[in-house]
Design an enzyme around this catalytic site. Structure first.
Site, mmCIF file in Angstrom:
data_model
loop_
_atom_site.group_PDB
_atom_site.id
_atom_site.type_symbol
_atom_site.label_atom_id
_atom_site.label_comp_id
_atom_site.label_asym_id
_atom_site.label_seq_id
_atom_site.Cartn_x
_atom_site.Cartn_y
_atom_site.Cartn_z
ATOM 1 N N SER A 233 0.822 -1.217 0.000
ATOM 2 C CA SER A 233 0.000 0.000 0.000
ATOM 3 C C SER A 233 0.856 1.266 0.000
ATOM 4 O O SER A 233 2.008 1.260 0.444
ATOM 5 C CB SER A 233 -0.916 0.015 1.226
ATOM 6 O OG SER A 233 -1.709 -1.139 1.238
HETATM 7 N N1 SAM Z 1 -0.960 -4.869 3.926
HETATM 8 C C1 SAM Z 1 -0.244 -5.144 2.722
HETATM 9 C C2 SAM Z 1 1.165 -4.627 2.729
HETATM 10 O O1 SAM Z 1 1.520 -3.888 3.655
HETATM 11 O O2 SAM Z 1 1.904 -4.975 1.807
HETATM 12 C C3 SAM Z 1 -0.985 -4.618 1.506
HETATM 13 C C4 SAM Z 1 -1.702 -5.666 0.876
HETATM 14 S S1 SAM Z 1 -2.506 -5.524 -0.655
HETATM 15 C C5 SAM Z 1 -3.043 -3.893 -0.835
HETATM 16 C C6 SAM Z 1 -3.987 -6.437 -0.220
HETATM 17 C C7 SAM Z 1 -3.741 -7.877 0.116
HETATM 18 O O3 SAM Z 1 -4.980 -8.470 0.492
HETATM 19 C C8 SAM Z 1 -3.219 -8.697 -1.053
HETATM 20 O O4 SAM Z 1 -1.998 -9.308 -0.696
HETATM 21 C C9 SAM Z 1 -4.311 -9.732 -1.298
HETATM 22 O O5 SAM Z 1 -3.829 -10.976 -1.718
HETATM 23 C C10 SAM Z 1 -4.963 -9.806 0.075
HETATM 24 N N2 SAM Z 1 -6.338 -10.318 0.096
HETATM 25 C C11 SAM Z 1 -7.354 -10.062 -0.758
HETATM 26 N N3 SAM Z 1 -8.471 -10.723 -0.374
HETATM 27 C C12 SAM Z 1 -8.147 -11.418 0.752
HETATM 28 C C13 SAM Z 1 -8.869 -12.263 1.632
HETATM 29 N N4 SAM Z 1 -10.165 -12.563 1.455
HETATM 30 N N5 SAM Z 1 -8.219 -12.794 2.681
HETATM 31 C C14 SAM Z 1 -6.902 -12.512 2.913
HETATM 32 N N6 SAM Z 1 -6.175 -11.709 2.113
HETATM 33 C C15 SAM Z 1 -6.781 -11.151 1.058
#
Ligand code: SAM
Length: 238
Positions: free
Chosen positions: A73
């Site tokens: 992010s």
């Molecule tokens: N917090 C992260 C970082 O600091 O790098 C940013 C992550 S990215 C914007 C969003 C993440 O949510 C992705 O890695 C994606 O695979 C995960 N994601 C999406 N849907 C999900 C779900 N239902 N359960 C767990 N993770 C999920």
């Protein structure tokens, strides 16, 4: 022909430390006044969490690719979510969307224990290893659908969701402690998304507050997501 001189590791590290200071100044100017949040951001090397070709851009205020079509992010959004969650050192926190582990690292600096869920096993394992390598151990992680929360570990003082959901997953509100706060981007994958804060009052009712427009990759799960077969739209989200 254009020639770019190679950058030595000491040049790179001094460029990164200048860029980090500039970013911290930008965060302050953008309204992030919580010194604990700023200190936590200052203490975490974002360059360790981004894909190698993007290391030089680590302290630009934007989302960057981390593999599996996902992103780390934007630093301002990480700061805003952490600040808005008002995390305290005694808190037990749930993060949905471990991704690179960057937001997790910042949360681990600020809270007692973090539980973090990621749907891609490859990302979760990489993040876990990275966090351990920089001395962070006060967390547990698992691979799975975070829209269902982590019932065995509930209730949580804070829940932070780092992917956008069209509606708020009911399990997350259920797993929030009294006076607990849930921070989640709400909206359609390619439409308008708003960063929302939900506070569970002692009588069980929920107060909501909009923190502003955002752009996140979609939460792909059974609860909340409009279409559970939805496919991530790749690296243009936060
Ligand atoms: N917090 C992260 C970082 O600091 O790098 C940013 C992550 S990215 C914007 C969003 C993440 O949510 C992705 O890695 C994606 O695979 C995960 N994601 C999406 N849907 C999900 C779900 N239902 N359960 C767990 N993770 C999920």
């Amino acid at each position: 022909m254009h020639y770019t001189a190679p950058v030595s590791s000491s040049q790179l590290s001094s460029r990164l430390s200048l860029a980090k200071q500039k970013l911290l100044d930008e965060l302050k100017a953008g309204g992030i006044s919580d010194e604990c949040v700023l200190e936590a951001i200052a203490s975490i090397p974002r360059e360790a969490f981004v894909a190698k070709p993007f290391v030089q851009d680590s302290y630009e205020n934007r989302a960057l690719p981390i593999g599996e079509g996902q992103t780390i992010s934007q630093p301002y959004v990480v700061a805003l979510m952490t600040h808005a969650a008002d995390v305290q050192s005694h808190h037990k926190v749930l993060e949905i969307g471990t991704g690179s582990g960057y937001q997790a690292a910042i949360l681990c600096k600020l809270v007692r224990r973090l539980f973090t869920i990621e749907r891609f096993d490859s990302l979760r394992l990489k993040a876990e290893k990275l966090l351990h390598s920089i001395g962070i151990f006060n967390f547990s992680s698992k691979t799975g659908d975070g829209s269902k929360g982590w019932a065995e570990q509930a209730p949580f003082d804070r829940i932070i969701v780092t992917a956008a959901s069209p509606t708020v997953p009911p399990s997350l509100l259920e797993q929030l402690a009294n006076s607990g706060i849930l921070i989640i981007p709400v909206g359609e994958p390619d439409g308008e998304q708003k960063l929302m804060r939900y506070t569970k009052k002692t009588d069980g009712s929920i107060a909501e507050y909009c923190l502003g427009p955002v752009r996140f990759v979609p939460l792909v799960g059974e609860e909340g997501a409009a279409d559970k077969n939805i496919v991530s739209n790749g690296g243009n989200g936060r």
